[in-house]
Scaffold this motif. Structure first.
Motif, PDB file in Angstrom:
ATOM      1  N   ASN A  50      -3.128   8.118  -3.562  1.00 44.54           N
ATOM      2  CA  ASN A  50      -2.579   8.651  -4.802  1.00 44.54           C
ATOM      3  C   ASN A  50      -2.498   7.476  -5.765  1.00 44.54           C
ATOM      4  O   ASN A  50      -2.965   6.387  -5.474  1.00 44.54           O
ATOM      5  CB  ASN A  50      -1.224   9.329  -4.576  1.00 44.54           C
ATOM      6  N   ARG A  62      -6.835   0.518   4.913  1.00 42.20           N
ATOM      7  CA  ARG A  62      -5.809   1.216   4.140  1.00 42.20           C
ATOM      8  C   ARG A  62      -5.744   2.659   4.610  1.00 42.20           C
ATOM      9  O   ARG A  62      -6.736   3.201   5.060  1.00 42.20           O
ATOM     10  CB  ARG A  62      -6.165   1.194   2.659  1.00 42.20           C
ATOM     11  N   PRO A  63      -4.595   3.268   4.472  1.00 42.93           N
ATOM     12  CA  PRO A  63      -4.518   4.675   4.847  1.00 42.93           C
ATOM     13  C   PRO A  63      -5.456   5.491   3.955  1.00 42.93           C
ATOM     14  O   PRO A  63      -5.682   5.124   2.803  1.00 42.93           O
ATOM     15  CB  PRO A  63      -3.070   5.052   4.579  1.00 42.93           C
ATOM     16  N   ILE A 109       0.827  -1.208   0.000  1.00 41.70           N
ATOM     17  CA  ILE A 109       0.000   0.000   0.000  1.00 41.70           C
ATOM     18  C   ILE A 109       0.863   1.261   0.000  1.00 41.70           C
ATOM     19  O   ILE A 109       0.348   2.373   0.037  1.00 41.70           O
ATOM     20  CB  ILE A 109      -0.974   0.037   1.209  1.00 41.70           C
ATOM     21  N   LEU A 110       2.199   1.085  -0.035  1.00 39.55           N
ATOM     22  CA  LEU A 110       3.066   2.263  -0.015  1.00 39.55           C
ATOM     23  C   LEU A 110       3.151   2.891  -1.407  1.00 39.55           C
ATOM     24  O   LEU A 110       3.052   2.208  -2.418  1.00 39.55           O
ATOM     25  CB  LEU A 110       4.462   1.874   0.463  1.00 39.55           C
ATOM     26  N   SER A 111       3.364   4.193  -1.426  1.00 41.96           N
ATOM     27  CA  SER A 111       3.533   4.889  -2.701  1.00 41.96           C
ATOM     28  C   SER A 111       4.960   4.688  -3.197  1.00 41.96           C
ATOM     29  O   SER A 111       5.829   4.202  -2.462  1.00 41.96           O
ATOM     30  CB  SER A 111       3.255   6.371  -2.520  1.00 41.96           C
ATOM     31  N   GLY A 112       5.209   5.088  -4.442  1.00 40.46           N
ATOM     32  CA  GLY A 112       6.539   4.911  -5.020  1.00 40.46           C
ATOM     33  C   GLY A 112       7.631   5.575  -4.196  1.00 40.46           C
ATOM     34  O   GLY A 112       8.693   4.996  -3.962  1.00 40.46           O
ATOM     35  N   ASP A 155      -0.389   5.469  -6.543  1.00 34.78           N
ATOM     36  CA  ASP A 155       0.322   4.265  -6.139  1.00 34.78           C
ATOM     37  C   ASP A 155      -0.427   3.470  -5.068  1.00 34.78           C
ATOM     38  O   ASP A 155      -0.156   2.306  -4.850  1.00 34.78           O
ATOM     39  CB  ASP A 155       1.704   4.621  -5.589  1.00 34.78           C
ATOM     40  N   THR A 156      -1.330   4.142  -4.368  1.00 35.80           N
ATOM     41  CA  THR A 156      -1.973   3.444  -3.257  1.00 35.80           C
ATOM     42  C   THR A 156      -3.413   3.071  -3.544  1.00 35.80           C
ATOM     43  O   THR A 156      -4.115   2.596  -2.681  1.00 35.80           O
ATOM     44  CB  THR A 156      -1.935   4.301  -1.968  1.00 35.80           C
ATOM     45  N   ARG A 171      -5.010   8.445   2.751  1.00 37.71           N
ATOM     46  CA  ARG A 171      -4.253   9.115   1.719  1.00 37.71           C
ATOM     47  C   ARG A 171      -4.301   8.282   0.441  1.00 37.71           C
ATOM     48  O   ARG A 171      -3.912   7.128   0.419  1.00 37.71           O
ATOM     49  CB  ARG A 171      -2.810   9.190   2.178  1.00 37.71           C
TER      50      ARG A 171
END
Lengths: 207, 289
Positions: free
Chosen positions: B282, B277-278, A84-87, B284-285, B280
């Motif tokens: 974007n 899930r958070p 679930i982490l962004s790049g 990617d998430t 936030r």
């Protein structure tokens, strides 16, 4: 590992080999599956003690992992799952993964690809902080040198089978880069002293 | 068989016949092993390899029957060789499915040949395909126990390196870890686990013990040891419940009950459990749909 066609390569007074603990490596692409629901702390801990046989994770690797995650500003991500982490967040976790075994040299393979301008800037700043605070050398491969310019100690430019190496102010001149690339390149300086390198487009009419 | 008032005596009733004792013993060992090995199968995205290995095992079992040997030896031989071959031929995940599928089709072809050469009745073929947990002998239980103990011991030794190389193969390789060897060890673990699990659910239904419980567990827990515990738990509950229902309820095949119970778990978790899930969001998430 690739073998050199000629000459010798030595690193830390020895032949290069896999598994040198003095080197921390961050590959260009990590394949983290969207179904891989594992917290990031676990990955960093395994990077510290994963080479050892056996079952248990010790408090020692937990401490080392938290230390490395703190250094990359990722403590609050410790218990988040990797998928679930962004790049940008993942990039910091991978940096912690490389740092956790306290290497002297960090190899970062194109860490800036796929990052937007803001994250790019954050990451370069972060690597710079780590280099200064942990006293490590970072060897960073990039296609676009501009975001790195404020922090570089040495540059190795490779293009067309030619190499130019030295301190940034020696290598980064319009003349040397134009000679290297074989196309006109200009090194610009703005009013605040920022440097930018741009390739000048050749107009078809000029031919 | 009707329920009496005394629940304990009902439970003990389960153990009255030797065939039920053997089923419960072997089923328990298989559930534990499949739950553990399955976690690595899911983590390494090797579920097709596990599926293929069990089918390759079918050819081995059919061959063993032809030569009047216990099917489990044929299973062990074929899955062991097949698993090593897969690990050597395609050490990297890229394009692996094509290689596996190619080997799989050839081996299944061999299986068909062995069956046609075998003049006896087809009930053994049927039990290899769909499992025959109620026909397990005390010898089979012993073999299952030994195989299970070996798997447990190997997993205990390679746990950390295998986990790390499954999670991040490139970095593990750069760290000088024996990723190629670990790939072979992993395939052999799957091969042995598959061979003993075939008794319970058969080669066609192996997914239900080897992959689905681990896949469910991976959605529920983000620490490997927790996930492995859940995976083993689901496999155990499904096996025990499946046996009980088949014993007390309508006498349909146990493997039918086991696969149905596992599928029930899967539906429950897939549709009624959402990972937190958070907020936030974007690009990617975004959760996968």
């Amino acid at each position: 590992m690739q073998q050199p066609l000629g000459g010798n390569i030595e690193i830390f007074n020895a032949k290069p080999k896999r598994g040198n603990p003095l080197i921390g490596y961050v590959p260009q692409r990590h394949l983290i599956d969207s179904e891989t629901n594992i917290e990031s702390l676990e990955l960093v801990r395994l990077a510290y003690s994963g080479r050892q046989w056996g079952f248990s994770l010790s408090p020692q690797d937990r401490e080392a992992a938290f230390g490395a995650m703190k250094d990359v500003g990722a403590e609050e991500l410790a218990h988040r799952s990797l998928n679930i982490l962004s790049g940008g967040e993942l990039q910091r976790i991978f940096l912690a993964e490389a740092l956790v075994s306290s290497p002297q040299l960090l190899l970062l393979d194109e860490p800036l690809s796929n990052l937007d301008l803001k994250r790019e800037k954050d990451l370069v700043q972060l690597v710079n902080n780590i280099v200064r605070s942990r006293n490590v050398t970072a060897l960073l491969i990039a296609h676009n040198i501009n975001p790195l310019l404020p922090f570089l100690d040495r540059v190795i430019f490779i293009a067309n089978g030619k190499v130019a190496t030295g301190r940034p102010e020696e290598v980064l001149t319009s003349e040397s880069l134009t000679a290297l690339y074989g196309v006109p390149v200009e090194v610009l300086r703005d009013s605040r002293g920022n440097v930018a390198i741009i390739g000048i487009e050749q107009h078809h009419g000029d031919e | 068989m009707a329920f009496s008032v005394n629940f304990v005596s009902d439970l003990l009733e389960l153990f009255r016949y030797p065939f039920m004792q053997h089923a419960i013993e072997a089923g328990t060992i298989v559930a534990i092993i499949a739950g553990i090995v399955g976690y690595f199968v899911v983590l390494r995205r090797s579920s097709f390899a596990a599926h293929a290995l069990s089918h390759i095992g079918f050819a081995g079992a059919a061959g063993a029957v032809l030569f009047a040997v216990s099917p489990v030896y044929g299973l062990l031989l074929f899955t062991g060789v097949g698993g090593s071959a897969m690990a050597v031929l395609s050490p990297r995940a890229t394009n692996r499915d094509v290689h596996i599928g190619t080997v799989l089709a050839f081996m299944l072809g061999l299986g068909v040949l062995f069956i046609s050469l075998y003049a006896g009745n087809s009930s053994q073929t049927y039990s290899i395909l769909f499992g025959q947990i109620l026909g397990i002998s005390s010898n089979d239980v012993l073999l299952t126990l030994v195989a299970g103990a070996i798997i447990l011991a190997v997993v205990a030794v390679v746990y950390r390196p295998l986990l790390f190389s499954s999670l991040d193969e490139d970095v593990a390789e750069a760290k000088g870890m024996p990723t190629f060897l670990l790939g072979i060890v992993f395939m052999l673990l799957v091969a042995v686990a598959t061979s003993i699990a075939v008794q319970v659910v058969g080669v066609l239904l192996i997914f239900s013990l080897m992959v689905t419980p681990a896949a469910i567990a991976q959605r529920l827990a983000k620490r490997p040891r927790t996930a492995i515990t859940i995976s083993v738990g689901i496999a155990l509950v499904a096996t025990w419940l499946g046996l009980s229902v088949a014993y007390y309820g309508p006498p349909y095949p146990v493997s039918f009950y086991i696969t149905t119970i596992v599928f029930g778990f899967y539906l429950l978790v897939r549709f009624f459990y959402r990972r937190v899930r958070p907020l936030r969001m974007n690009k990617d998430t975004l959760p996968e749909t």
